[in-house]
Design an enzyme around this catalytic site. Structure first.
Site, PDB file in Angstrom:
ATOM      1  N   LEU A   1      11.082   1.571   6.948  1.00 32.48           N
ATOM      2  CA  LEU A   1      10.423   2.042   5.727  1.00 32.48           C
ATOM      3  C   LEU A   1      11.105   3.326   5.266  1.00 32.48           C
ATOM      4  O   LEU A   1      11.301   4.237   6.074  1.00 32.48           O
ATOM      5  CB  LEU A   1       8.937   2.311   6.005  1.00 32.48           C
ATOM      6  CG  LEU A   1       8.154   2.657   4.743  1.00 32.48           C
ATOM      7  CD1 LEU A   1       7.835   1.386   3.945  1.00 32.48           C
ATOM      8  CD2 LEU A   1       6.870   3.402   5.065  1.00 32.48           C
TER       9      LEU A   1
ATOM     10  N   TYR B   1       0.832  -1.201   0.000  1.00 31.34           N
ATOM     11  CA  TYR B   1       0.000   0.000   0.000  1.00 31.34           C
ATOM     12  C   TYR B   1       0.863   1.246   0.000  1.00 31.34           C
ATOM     13  O   TYR B   1       2.079   1.185   0.168  1.00 31.34           O
ATOM     14  CB  TYR B   1      -0.976  -0.012   1.180  1.00 31.34           C
ATOM     15  CG  TYR B   1      -0.389   0.289   2.545  1.00 31.34           C
ATOM     16  CD1 TYR B   1       0.450  -0.603   3.196  1.00 31.34           C
ATOM     17  CD2 TYR B   1      -0.683   1.494   3.187  1.00 31.34           C
ATOM     18  CE1 TYR B   1       0.969  -0.308   4.448  1.00 31.34           C
ATOM     19  CE2 TYR B   1      -0.172   1.792   4.445  1.00 31.34           C
ATOM     20  CZ  TYR B   1       0.665   0.875   5.069  1.00 31.34           C
ATOM     21  OH  TYR B   1       1.188   1.166   6.298  1.00 31.34           O
TER      22      TYR B   1
ATOM     23  N   ARG C   1      -7.290 -20.733  -2.375  1.00 38.19           N
ATOM     24  CA  ARG C   1      -6.397 -20.557  -1.221  1.00 38.19           C
ATOM     25  C   ARG C   1      -5.168 -21.469  -1.333  1.00 38.19           C
ATOM     26  O   ARG C   1      -5.275 -22.689  -1.196  1.00 38.19           O
ATOM     27  CB  ARG C   1      -7.177 -20.902   0.061  1.00 38.19           C
ATOM     28  CG  ARG C   1      -6.445 -20.557   1.337  1.00 38.19           C
ATOM     29  CD  ARG C   1      -7.108 -21.226   2.514  1.00 38.19           C
ATOM     30  NE  ARG C   1      -8.488 -20.794   2.677  1.00 38.19           N
ATOM     31  CZ  ARG C   1      -8.902 -19.958   3.635  1.00 38.19           C
ATOM     32  NH1 ARG C   1      -8.067 -19.495   4.508  1.00 38.19           N
ATOM     33  NH2 ARG C   1     -10.182 -19.639   3.714  1.00 38.19           N
TER      34      ARG C   1
ATOM     35  N   HIS D   1      -0.690 -20.883  -0.825  1.00 39.97           N
ATOM     36  CA  HIS D   1       0.374 -19.902  -0.606  1.00 39.97           C
ATOM     37  C   HIS D   1       1.100 -19.521  -1.896  1.00 39.97           C
ATOM     38  O   HIS D   1       1.491 -18.387  -2.083  1.00 39.97           O
ATOM     39  CB  HIS D   1       1.404 -20.441   0.398  1.00 39.97           C
ATOM     40  CG  HIS D   1       0.918 -20.366   1.817  1.00 39.97           C
ATOM     41  ND1 HIS D   1       1.709 -20.662   2.890  1.00 39.97           N
ATOM     42  CD2 HIS D   1      -0.279 -20.045   2.341  1.00 39.97           C
ATOM     43  CE1 HIS D   1       1.034 -20.518   4.009  1.00 39.97           C
ATOM     44  NE2 HIS D   1      -0.182 -20.153   3.696  1.00 39.97           N
TER      45      HIS D   1
ATOM     46  N   ARG E   1       8.461   4.496  -4.508  1.00 43.91           N
ATOM     47  CA  ARG E   1       8.450   3.558  -3.374  1.00 43.91           C
ATOM     48  C   ARG E   1       7.455   2.425  -3.635  1.00 43.91           C
ATOM     49  O   ARG E   1       7.722   1.267  -3.306  1.00 43.91           O
ATOM     50  CB  ARG E   1       8.118   4.283  -2.069  1.00 43.91           C
ATOM     51  CG  ARG E   1       8.194   3.337  -0.867  1.00 43.91           C
ATOM     52  CD  ARG E   1       8.065   4.050   0.453  1.00 43.91           C
ATOM     53  NE  ARG E   1       6.742   4.632   0.633  1.00 43.91           N
ATOM     54  CZ  ARG E   1       6.412   5.410   1.658  1.00 43.91           C
ATOM     55  NH1 ARG E   1       7.314   5.721   2.584  1.00 43.91           N
ATOM     56  NH2 ARG E   1       5.183   5.908   1.764  1.00 43.91           N
TER      57      ARG E   1
ATOM     58  N   GLU F   1      12.760   2.751  13.821  1.00 51.09           N
ATOM     59  CA  GLU F   1      11.754   3.765  13.462  1.00 51.09           C
ATOM     60  C   GLU F   1      10.598   3.658  14.443  1.00 51.09           C
ATOM     61  O   GLU F   1      10.672   2.921  15.419  1.00 51.09           O
ATOM     62  CB  GLU F   1      11.286   3.560  12.012  1.00 51.09           C
ATOM     63  CG  GLU F   1      10.693   2.181  11.750  1.00 51.09           C
ATOM     64  CD  GLU F   1      10.181   1.998  10.322  1.00 51.09           C
ATOM     65  OE1 GLU F   1       9.966   2.983   9.612  1.00 51.09           O
ATOM     66  OE2 GLU F   1       9.975   0.833   9.931  1.00 51.09           O
TER      67      GLU F   1
ATOM     68  N   LYS G   1       6.368  -1.650   1.922  1.00 54.41           N
ATOM     69  CA  LYS G   1       5.185  -1.120   2.606  1.00 54.41           C
ATOM     70  C   LYS G   1       4.057  -2.143   2.458  1.00 54.41           C
ATOM     71  O   LYS G   1       3.158  -2.010   1.620  1.00 54.41           O
ATOM     72  CB  LYS G   1       4.810   0.263   2.034  1.00 54.41           C
ATOM     73  CG  LYS G   1       3.939   1.070   2.989  1.00 54.41           C
ATOM     74  CD  LYS G   1       3.944   2.535   2.622  1.00 54.41           C
ATOM     75  CE  LYS G   1       2.926   3.347   3.421  1.00 54.41           C
ATOM     76  NZ  LYS G   1       3.146   3.378   4.857  1.00 54.41           N
TER      77      LYS G   1
HETATM   78  N1  PDD Z   1       2.825   5.128   7.601  1.00 57.89           N
HETATM   79  N2  PDD Z   1       7.582   3.862   8.930  1.00 57.89           N
HETATM   80  C1  PDD Z   1       6.438   3.164   8.979  1.00 57.89           C
HETATM   81  C2  PDD Z   1       6.464   1.786   9.567  1.00 57.89           C
HETATM   82  C3  PDD Z   1       5.246   3.733   8.493  1.00 57.89           C
HETATM   83  O1  PDD Z   1       4.108   3.029   8.517  1.00 57.89           O
HETATM   84  C4  PDD Z   1       5.270   5.066   7.980  1.00 57.89           C
HETATM   85  C5  PDD Z   1       4.051   5.740   7.444  1.00 57.89           C
HETATM   86  C6  PDD Z   1       6.488   5.750   7.957  1.00 57.89           C
HETATM   87  C7  PDD Z   1       6.607   7.151   7.396  1.00 57.89           C
HETATM   88  O2  PDD Z   1       6.606   7.140   5.987  1.00 57.89           O
HETATM   89  P1  PDD Z   1       6.021   8.381   5.148  1.00 57.89           P
HETATM   90  O3  PDD Z   1       6.761   9.581   5.587  1.00 57.89           O
HETATM   91  O4  PDD Z   1       6.306   8.009   3.747  1.00 57.89           O
HETATM   92  O5  PDD Z   1       4.553   8.487   5.450  1.00 57.89           O
HETATM   93  C8  PDD Z   1       7.619   5.114   8.426  1.00 57.89           C
HETATM   94  C9  PDD Z   1       1.646   5.642   6.960  1.00 57.89           C
HETATM   95  C10 PDD Z   1       1.379   7.078   7.143  1.00 57.89           C
HETATM   96  C11 PDD Z   1       0.475   4.738   7.310  1.00 57.89           C
HETATM   97  O6  PDD Z   1       0.680   3.543   7.293  1.00 57.89           O
HETATM   98  O7  PDD Z   1      -0.634   5.229   7.555  1.00 57.89           O
END
Ligand code: PDD
Length: 293
Positions: free
Chosen positions: A209, A36, A106, A108, A55, A185, A153
């Site tokens: 991320l 996503y 279903r 994997h 990304r 993070e 992501k």
């Molecule tokens: N999440 N690290 C993680 C694990 C995140 O889920 C996010 C952002 C970030 C920051 O990335 P960015 O600056 O590109 O938003 C770092 C979004 C906002 C979410 O999942 O809603």
């Protein structure tokens, strides 16, 4: 169009949210097999779209799924989605898009000849609470229990959800994650510290991320003569930091003023944060007024 009935995009169609359905055998639902993106739109303009789409390409190649759209097609579709959900010209929105490996038996193993599911919403961007600037936020440290592909992501967010909820249960806003003695993070944000007026953030790699907000902050620091570097941050360095910030597309730059119950930067947002948030707001303002994209 009012936001009482948001319009969403699902597999080639714009339709009201309450009419959008995905079959129960979608691999997103069954396996969390998808990726996503979250992209803010200020005054109808998508924030750093090229970076978000780059990304997305990396996330998709990380799970070996072809991008169903070109960047130009994403731009057209997302811009139309924002347009259809615009209530007033200046209202900010955020787009949330998901791509899963589609609907299949279903198993994997990857299905053959299955079209991916593409879903996107655009919602009003909730305002940043005023207390973030006046008081900052509380954070707690937790062990980073996530997998080894945190640069993707992925929609599979169960560890992040458990970590965030533990922070909330303990009266904090966000969890700061520690893996092997180094800070990675936040549960849904990137981390910065300030030490002796230098802004420091952990380098990119599989443990975090690559945040779009993170990159912009490094860029703003460079443009405006604020010392910055990418370097590993130990737990000890985190606790000895002059300032701690957490950044994300929807929360911008959150100053952490309480870490595990101990005040940070005298318990109020620090001077480097005050400078950086002003630069960030200025950048956003220019985007809204069309001075840059
Ligand atoms: N999440 N690290 C993680 C694990 C995140 O889920 C996010 C952002 C970030 C920051 O990335 P960015 O600056 O590109 O938003 C770092 C979004 C906002 C979410 O999942 O809603």
């Amino acid at each position: 169009m009012t936001n009482a009935s948001p319009v969403v995009y699902l597999n080639g169609k714009f339709l009201p949210l309450d009419q959008a359905c995905v079959p129960v055998l979608d691999r997103g639902f069954i396996f969390g097999d998808g990726v996503y993106e979250v992209i803010p739109a200020y005054g109808g303009r998508l924030f750093r779209l090229a970076e978000h789409l780059a990304r997305l390409d990396h996330s998709l190649s990380g799970i070996r799924l072809a991008n169903p759209f070109s960047h130009a097609q994403w731009d057209t579709m997302l811009s139309e989605l924002i347009r259809q959900n615009t209530v007033s010209d200046n209202a900010d929105q955020y787009v949330y898009l998901q791509i899963t490996r589609g609907v299949a038996k279903r198993d994997h193993a990857f299905p053959k000849d299955t079209a991916p599911t593409v879903f996107a919403t655009s919602s009003p961007l909730p305002p940043i609470p005023e207390t973030y600037a006046t008081q900052g936020i509380a954070a707690i440290t937790l062990e980073d229990i996530r997998w080894k592909y945190c640069h993707i992501k992925a929609i599979t967010l169960l560890p992040n959800i458990l970590l965030r909820q533990e922070a909330i249960d303990r009266g904090a806003t966000e969890a700061i994650l520690i893996r092997g003695g180094s800070v990675t993070e936040g549960a849904a944000s990137n981390l910065f510290i300030v030490k002796n007026n230098t802004v420091i953030t952990p380098p990119k790699g599989p443990v975090l991320l690559p945040g779009i907000t993170r990159d912009l902050i490094l860029e703003l620091a460079q443009t405006h003569g604020i010392a910055s570097r990418e370097a590993a941050i130990s737990e000890g360095e985190l606790r000895a930091a002059d300032e701690i910030w957490l950044t994300s597309s929807t929360k911008e730059i959150m100053p952490v003023t309480l870490l595990d119950g101990t005040p940070v930067s005298g318990g109020k947002p620090g001077p480097v944060w005050v400078r950086m948030i002003a630069l960030f707001q200025d950048y956003k303002h220019k985007l809204r007024s069309g001075t840059h994209v």
